[in-house]
Design an enzyme around this catalytic site. Sequence first.
Site, short mmCIF file in Angstrom:
data_model
loop_
_atom_site.label_atom_id
_atom_site.label_comp_id
_atom_site.label_asym_id
_atom_site.label_seq_id
_atom_site.Cartn_x
_atom_site.Cartn_y
_atom_site.Cartn_z
N GLN A 91 0.83 -1.20 0.00
CA GLN A 91 0.00 0.00 0.00
C GLN A 91 0.87 1.26 0.00
OE1 GLN A 91 -3.68 0.17 2.40
NE2 GLN A 91 -2.80 1.94 3.42
N SER A 107 0.30 7.75 5.28
CA SER A 107 -1.00 7.75 5.94
C SER A 107 -2.16 8.09 5.01
CB SER A 107 -0.99 8.77 7.08
OG SER A 107 -0.07 8.37 8.08
N GLY A 133 6.75 -4.86 3.92
CA GLY A 133 7.40 -5.97 4.61
C GLY A 133 7.26 -7.27 3.82
N GLN A 140 14.44 6.59 40.94
CA GLN A 140 14.35 5.34 40.18
C GLN A 140 12.92 4.79 40.27
OE1 GLN A 140 16.84 4.55 38.37
NE2 GLN A 140 16.91 2.36 37.96
N ARG A 162 10.69 6.65 38.03
CA ARG A 162 10.87 6.29 36.63
C ARG A 162 10.19 4.94 36.32
NH1 ARG A 162 17.38 7.27 36.32
NH2 ARG A 162 17.28 7.38 34.06
N THR A 181 4.32 5.02 14.53
CA THR A 181 4.19 5.61 13.19
C THR A 181 3.15 4.88 12.34
OG1 THR A 181 6.51 6.28 13.30
CG2 THR A 181 5.49 6.27 11.13
N GLU A 219 0.01 2.31 11.17
CA GLU A 219 -1.44 2.31 11.51
C GLU A 219 -1.88 3.70 11.95
OE1 GLU A 219 -3.47 -0.16 10.88
OE2 GLU A 219 -1.80 -1.40 10.19
N ASP A 254 -0.02 7.77 12.13
CA ASP A 254 0.88 8.55 12.99
C ASP A 254 0.14 8.97 14.24
OD1 ASP A 254 3.28 10.67 13.24
OD2 ASP A 254 1.39 11.69 13.67
#
Lengths: 702, 702
Positions: B149, B156, B189, B346, B349, B438, B440, B442
């Site tokens: 495609q 997109s 792909g 930590q 995070r 990115t 399916e 953006d």
Amino acid sequence: MSALRFPNLPPSEPQGSDLLAQERSKTTFSTHELSTFLYGELYLERQERLLTLIENEPAFDKSNRYFRGRAERFAAALRKDHAIVRLAMKHQWTLEECIQAESLIDEPGPFGLHRGMFLPALASQSTDEQLEKFLKPAQRYEIIGCYAQTELGHGSNVQGIETTATYIPETDQFEIHTPYLTASKWWIGGLGKAANHAVVMARLITAGKDYGPHAFIVPIRSMEDHTLLPGVMAGDIGPKFGYNTTDNGCMWFDHYRIPRISLLAKFSSIKPGSGEYIKPPNDKLSYGTMVLVRASLIAAARQGMGKAVTIATRYSAIRRQFVDNDSPKKLGGEVVETPVLDYSTQQYRLFPIIAAVYACFFTSKEMMRLYHLNIKNMASGDFSMLADVHASSSGLKSLTTTMAAGSIEVCRRACGGHGFSAFSGLPLMLQDYVPNVTWEGDNYMITQQTGRYLFKSFRELVAKRASGKFQASLISNPTLAYMNTYLENPSLKCPATTPAQFHNPELQLAAFGHRAASLVAQIVHALDVEKRTWNSMLVDIYNASVAHCQLIMVQNFILGIRGEMPQPEGMAVPPLTGVAKEALTDLSDLFALHTIHEKPGEFLTSGYLEAKHVSMLGAAVMELMEKKVRPNAVGFVDAFAFPDYLLNSAIGAFDGRVYERYTEMATREPLNRTEVVDGYEQYIRPFTNPKGLKGHTMQARL
Amino acid sequence: MSALRFPNLPPSEPQGSDLLAQERSKTTFSTHELSTFLYGELYLERQERLLTLIENEPAFDKSNRYFRGRAERFAAALRKDHAIVRLAMKHQWTLEECIQAESLIDEPGPFGLHRGMFLPALASQSTDEQLEKFLKPAQRYEIIGCYAQTELGHGSNVQGIETTATYIPETDQFEIHTPYLTASKWWIGGLGKAANHAVVMARLITAGKDYGPHAFIVPIRSMEDHTLLPGVMAGDIGPKFGYNTTDNGCMWFDHYRIPRISLLAKFSSIKPGSGEYIKPPNDKLSYGTMVLVRASLIAAARQGMGKAVTIATRYSAIRRQFVDNDSPKKLGGEVVETPVLDYSTQQYRLFPIIAAVYACFFTSKEMMRLYHLNIKNMASGDFSMLADVHASSSGLKSLTTTMAAGSIEVCRRACGGHGFSAFSGLPLMLQDYVPNVTWEGDNYMITQQTGRYLFKSFRELVAKRASGKFQASLISNPTLAYMNTYLENPSLKCPATTPAQFHNPELQLAAFGHRAASLVAQIVHALDVEKRTWNSMLVDIYNASVAHCQLIMVQNFILGIRGEMPQPEGMAVPPLTGVAKEALTDLSDLFALHTIHEKPGEFLTSGYLEAKHVSMLGAAVMELMEKKVRPNAVGFVDAFAFPDYLLNSAIGAFDGRVYERYTEMATREPLNRTEVVDGYEQYIRPFTNPKGLKGHTMQARL
């Protein structure tokens, strides 16, 4: 020879080169004038001169850089580093020229740490005898060295390293030893394959006492044939996210003996025989070097973000997607898709990064000036600047490298699918950049250094103000100045009633100053009054450091444009004027206002802003980007003056020929050397055409 | 055989395996019980069974994965994909088993898109004749396909693709053609090397009219010998940030003829001879598939974050650095360094990421349930759920994949230097994960779909409320419900007066609902009253989508723990009870409260929170992490049940033998095969020992 050949077709209209030409025709200022303001004529001329030399040297060719596996990449990098040394010797390059050439070639290599860490370590810690014996041959690359501090089990906490260096009085030697697996030296750039000597940090043990880490210069590979010396085991630590062109290495010592002269003894030494330890003097001097390294990382952040946003901005001016129905673009009467750079989300992603690059420019320049001034002061015994400069440099290292690593990835994603291709240049750029957030102090950890200084300053200021002998006019330090303004009126409110009023630099400085001081005040209260533990406050401390450093960046940006920043000695540039000054003022506004708009929380909780201001700010940011920054976007990145050779990007080159360069690069992919892939007979044909196979069982089709 | 051999030394005390054992002894719940709640017995049993099979197949060995260059990696991936097909055929794997096996092997390969896109496209768009002719051989892998495609110039915006398929009545054929360089198929792909067929999206042109993109099945390589068919040029697009084990390809057609049956004609077709175009029916059905793909990306986000945070949490429990002076750790009377997992930065995070994995678990499960329910409803003509489900799935795809990509990088950095090593497993994990942000759609662009639905719902609700016929009790849709609550009282204030009160789920839901609705209300006002353009609102629209989707995630988390979430048919699990329920409630609180605390701006500007609440939230978050989450941290990640084979990480394995695995992996680095590096004679010796060189000019030493 490639089996893949693209047809000689042009991209559909409009062409990238025409689009960039249009963009450039809209730029309000002279990009050359702006480049000259940023770098100076000297630098730009040198860039041209070096570029000619570099582009003609096969060892510096970048055209295969994205295709090589690790071993090939390392081999090419070794060849490249050899060629740099050869060229530098031939042309008698100055240090500046070496750095600029390496920055254009832009690939970490096996000799990088020799120049970057080994030589400076020798130069600063050697006695005269050691300078003669080690530094001189190292400058000639007879000795090739690395700096072996980090261990497998210890990084940031240098005091925790486990390698030992025990003084043996009988032989007047040190015995270097690796007592545990965790004591293996690790991550040492250049150690894996290239170095024949190492500066090794090891715990100095003498007369039964452990004096902690000291630096030793240690031969590790034979000067005869480069084999490892007996008692030393070393090698490469394997593949990494980036930096695969450098041989980061590991090393282990088995009761390895070196003579006493190996202890770098400018500051501390051992008396022969008795093994008595002679203490170093005041070690404050070493903070000076740390400031230098961190200031240079701010400049590297500017460079990293600048390269990425140059690519993303140029590509976004060319790439078109969808039609903006409210203002459709036309070409020869036909509606065409809108360049992605016209979408407000793309602008919100990229334009603040452009602004941040300029912000880093002013701040790295200022930090460099402060570094030199501080060194000069310290030499005459004046340590008054050190604490402020050291604290700011720690926080700014953390802030700017985190910004840059994030921004490069934002740029990569903003290029959509093509940002994922190696040919965009962005993946390798990101991979080689990100160690900056970890090395020279993890970006969370080192903000404690900034915090400590801020809290101490705040407490002293509060005490002084309470003493009755305080005079605001005596404050000479910018940190105390903004804290004092806050203490004068902790409930200061933003006076803006329209979006336009946010363009006032004094208002921006008030907002950032009030927020930073208010965070500091809260933390000091929590520590001193509520008796919260230091550990429980680390997240707040990090945020306070960010706030302090964002204020510094906003301040330097504003003063830099006004020409009010002190100039480094002998490097004064004429101040900006006219349209270029106006254009940079737009970016300065954008940097300040976007920073608030993106994360307004602390500006609101500090009490300076109210909810209504956030929507005004949003309106101000969006209008600024659309009306002021958009027309100059390509001009702003062109002014960074990054040559195509440096960017090495199919989609971000100066001429805008995105699709032509991109397809041309694909033809060079090694998988395209053959039309039918190597594994076909074994792995595809058994499914698709098993009849043709000889002696192959049909198992796969069962 | 490696020239690098490490000594047989243990790491210094305490040992990683002991530390993890201690951690596990502190876990309050049974990790197996929690795993079973997450996955079900069936899944866990299947994992054990498949793992045994997979670990015994040489084609699935991961021990060289981090060392290979692109060509070797692709060759190994082709072998691996071949072996998967062979094994799947031999053991007659179900689709679930195939997916689970591929997820354990965890490497994108050349056949991935055949199963993932090509077969589904054929299955959903083929006539019965085409199913027989194309789908059946494709299921047997005689036909190996790809889905073509995207083009070089168009991603997109599918409507913008340029490849043409012109109907030729004379021969009853289509002529596929690439008119511009930008029309080259790109990123496909499996196309680069493996596929012999492609589903090609091309503009259908018949009887002089362009009907826009349609799907064609096109043979591209010879079934005889895999050479490219005349008129087709194809190859690999070159190296990428990740996914280098897949042959993403490019393709160009030169007036290439295919028969009429190549048009996938379930929905639209061409009358032979006349070329008359027969229109498709209502295309709403295709939105159903989009929801499925996006729901599965939410599950992939959970998996990606889960793997990364498993590695980072285990490693942080073992890695020690500095001493926390307020509460020093001791070992045998000696003060030892503090595990980094004890530092609040930590925890800040990592722990919110652990919470986010569980949040994604509940939401991906719910989206999957809604997908199936919606498909069932649509089959009986009921489209009432479609808009809400489609909008949520777009926004959630954007939110969760952005979270996951960011979180993997946070985990990588939280592992310090060793997170930069390929052996941590984190770099490749990040590189192979990031395309999710990115593809399916953006992540900025697709939030417009969520926005459109939210604004439409809001406008309709406002109109209904004004109509006088409105009854709140009739609202069945959760989106309308929170918007209505807001409209009932737009100036609702948070009632909390202590940190503890933020643990109330109703308060959390009120905060998220009020904030989301207030953003929607502001945007609708800007669009409808201030007449702002859509483009100028895109940043706000993105933020509104995030707010809406965070509300959904908080809601699903709370309901899921309570056992109040509707269960998918035939897949009901018993609700959580006791300590496991308590522990997950801590994470649910952390997810909600950390999300607010980290970016409180919109909660403040919506008027729900005041400044004082933000510090209460901070206190609540820090205490929750230290007291409740910390003791269970390793248990929480153990419950994800990721086998070591899957993680393939030296620093994140179950047994905690970090340094032993790490050094062992380094010995396998190909650069370590020789002691003296290959380029020594040429690039190092001329500097270090030129005397020994024969016939070498001494130029380098000049």
